[in-house]
Design an enzyme around this catalytic site. Structure first.
Site, PDB file in Angstrom:
ATOM      1  N   TYR A 268       0.854  -1.182   0.000  1.00 10.33           N
ATOM      2  CA  TYR A 268       0.000   0.000   0.000  1.00 10.33           C
ATOM      3  C   TYR A 268       0.887   1.228   0.000  1.00 10.33           C
ATOM      4  CZ  TYR A 268      -3.606   3.334   1.477  1.00 10.33           C
ATOM      5  OH  TYR A 268      -4.478   4.390   1.545  1.00 10.33           O
TER       6      TYR A 268
ATOM      7  N   ASP B 112       9.270   2.648   0.156  1.00  8.79           N
ATOM      8  CA  ASP B 112       8.199   3.323   0.881  1.00  8.79           C
ATOM      9  C   ASP B 112       8.396   2.981   2.351  1.00  8.79           C
ATOM     10  OD1 ASP B 112       5.921   4.130   2.171  1.00  8.79           O
ATOM     11  OD2 ASP B 112       4.563   3.561   0.548  1.00  8.79           O
TER      12      ASP B 112
ATOM     13  N   LYS C 287       3.727   9.390   8.787  1.00 10.16           N
ATOM     14  CA  LYS C 287       3.339   9.780  10.141  1.00 10.16           C
ATOM     15  C   LYS C 287       4.418   9.708  11.220  1.00 10.16           C
ATOM     16  CE  LYS C 287       0.985   5.610   8.913  1.00 10.16           C
ATOM     17  NZ  LYS C 287      -0.257   5.207   8.292  1.00 10.16           N
TER      18      LYS C 287
HETATM   19  N1  HOZ Z   1      -4.813   2.299   6.033  1.00  5.91           N
HETATM   20  C1  HOZ Z   1      -4.190   2.781   7.214  1.00  5.91           C
HETATM   21  C2  HOZ Z   1      -3.226   1.816   7.791  1.00  5.91           C
HETATM   22  N2  HOZ Z   1      -2.445   1.104   6.910  1.00  5.91           N
HETATM   23  C3  HOZ Z   1      -5.216   3.105   8.237  1.00  5.91           C
HETATM   24  C4  HOZ Z   1      -5.179   4.520   8.546  1.00  5.91           C
HETATM   25  C5  HOZ Z   1      -6.209   4.946   9.574  1.00  5.91           C
HETATM   26  O1  HOZ Z   1      -7.318   4.465   9.584  1.00  5.91           O
HETATM   27  O2  HOZ Z   1      -5.874   5.796  10.357  1.00  5.91           O
END
Ligand code: HOZ
Length: 424
Positions: free
Chosen positions: A142, A237, A265
């Site tokens: 992802y 990534d 983050k």
């Molecule tokens: N898709 C995000 C984790 N791989 C989730 C992000 C979220 O819901 O804060």
């Protein structure tokens, strides 16, 4: 009705699915979300006063635990001086210096606001630098939700069981080629099929959005040489792995250098931050130095920079930080695995450093297809059981568990006790 349920009822009226990011809806585990009111250390509290040991850690950034005093103090101090200027500030320079000194091969870095933005911009820079359009990504990895990356992406798409997203024009993904994670030949075949056309290979050095899928021995080094052979760039990534596996991320942990890396983050200490950077010659194509345009009013935001700097400073100045965190995690996940094995529960526990994941399958999970063999019904049972015992796990089979420096030995033992009960 609980307070969380009442909040969710209100939320669904005005927010799609009641949440601002799909996986938070708890849909795949057959529950409604808990609304969180507070976090401290390794604990979370919800709107009904329930207390949890947290293994989500805001999906990675809370590597020091929630509400770390150094981060809070930095945020408070910065906020008092103003929230945003849309102008250059010293903290951005300090942040760039810190990232460049910590990360192998990082010569220039540009701050953005999220991992999605970081990837989108890094890919544009790679295309601008090479003058090529095509990109190889791996199924189940992802890389945020920009159009070109929504091809067999993991995370929320995998949780919903969909390979791609609606609303993405065919043209946006026509240059995105999918290879199989951990499969050397599949990427090589794409290079053979499109000679001289592939700008970059982008990879999560540890697949952390299809559950957790570590790279096989030599996989990353082999990607490095494949890119070199074909004049393509290698993009790591590191939104999940950066500053998590080691201070220098996966590049340091596996001893493989990428040309560009993307961050998210974790470098914001919990504030919305991302970054991309790498070789000076490549980053020199980015405006205003070069012709690859990318911009943002909130990029390098002073409060976000203060939070990130405080967190990265603790990480870089605590000599044995990663040794301790990774050692604690190794012991924890080894016991996790043992408990399930002793109970005869068919599973595959994957773990790298402070990241881990249990799949309910007899297969050794090494790629997207293997991950999909997991019994997601059983995962949902396990999730609900653990939640009931006050253990807050990612509400999807296809996300990872995150340990932090704030997880105490006592809380890890409590978690293992809950798992023992589940296993019984
Ligand atoms: N898709 C995000 C984790 N791989 C989730 C992000 C979220 O819901 O804060």
């Amino acid at each position: 009705m609980t307070n969380s349920e009442m909040l969710f009822e209100r939320a669904v009226r005005h927010i799609p699915g009641g949440v601002n990011s799909p996986v938070r809806a708890f849909g795949s585990v057959g529950m409604t979300p808990r609304f969180i009111t507070r976090g401290k250390g390794d604990r979370l509290w919800d709107a009904d006063g329930n207390e949890y040991i947290d293994f989500v850690g805001s999906w990675g950034p809370m590597i020091l635990g929630h509400a770390h005093p150094a981060v809070l103090e930095a945020v408070n101090k910065a906020a008092r001086d103003g929230l945003s200027f849309g102008a250059a500030t010293e903290r951005e320079v300090q942040m760039a210096e810190l990232i460049c000194s910590a990360v192998p091969g990082m010569e220039m870095v540009r701050m953005v606001n999220s991992g999605t933005e970081a990837v989108m911009s890094a890919v544009r820079a790679a295309r601008g630098f090479t003058g090529r359009d095509k990109l190889i990504k791996f199924s189940g990895c992802y890389h945020g939700h920009s159009d070109a990356m929504l091809v067999k992406a993991g995370s929320g798409l995998m949780t919903q069981g969909i390979p791609g997203s609606g609303g993405v024009p065919e043209g946006s993904t026509k240059d995105t080629l999918s290879a199989v994670y951990n499969d050397l030949e599949s990427a090589e075949a794409l290079f053979d099929m499109y000679p001289g056309q592939i700008a970059a290979v982008i990879v999560e050095p540890v697949g952390a959005n299809m559950g957790l899928v570590p790279p096989k021995d030599g996989f990353l080094a082999w990607l490095r040489s494949l890119c070199d052979k074909n004049g393509a760039l290698l993009i790591f990534d590191e939104v999940i792995t950066g500053f998590r596996l080691a201070l220098g991320g996966a590049q340091e942990y596996y001893g493989v250098k990428a040309d560009l890396c993307t961050y998210g983050k974790i470098i914001g200490g919990g504030m919305p931050v991302g970054a991309y950077g790498g070789r000076r010659d490549i980053m020199s194509v980015v405006a205003p130095l070069g012709r690859v345009y990318q911009a943002g009013t909130l990029s390098g935001n002073p409060v976000a920079m203060a939070a990130g700097l405080a967190q990265l400073t603790v990480l870089s100045e605590t000599g044995d930080f990663y040794e301790k965190l990774n050692g604690k995690s190794d012991a924890f996940f080894a016991e996790y695995d043992r408990i399930l094995s002793d109970a005869g529960i068919g599973h595959c526990l994957n773990h790298t450093a402070s990241l881990g994941c249990v799949f309910f399958t007899e297969k050794k999970v090494a790629d997207y297809e293997d991950a999909q063999t997991s019994d997601t019904e059983r995962f949902a049972q396990y999730f609900r059981f653990m939640m009931d015992k006050g253990i807050y796990l990612a509400p999807s089979q296809f996300e990872a568990m995150f340990l932090s420096a704030a997880h105490t030995a006592e809380d890890l033992e409590k978690t293992l006790d809950a798992l023992r009960e589940f296993a019984r």
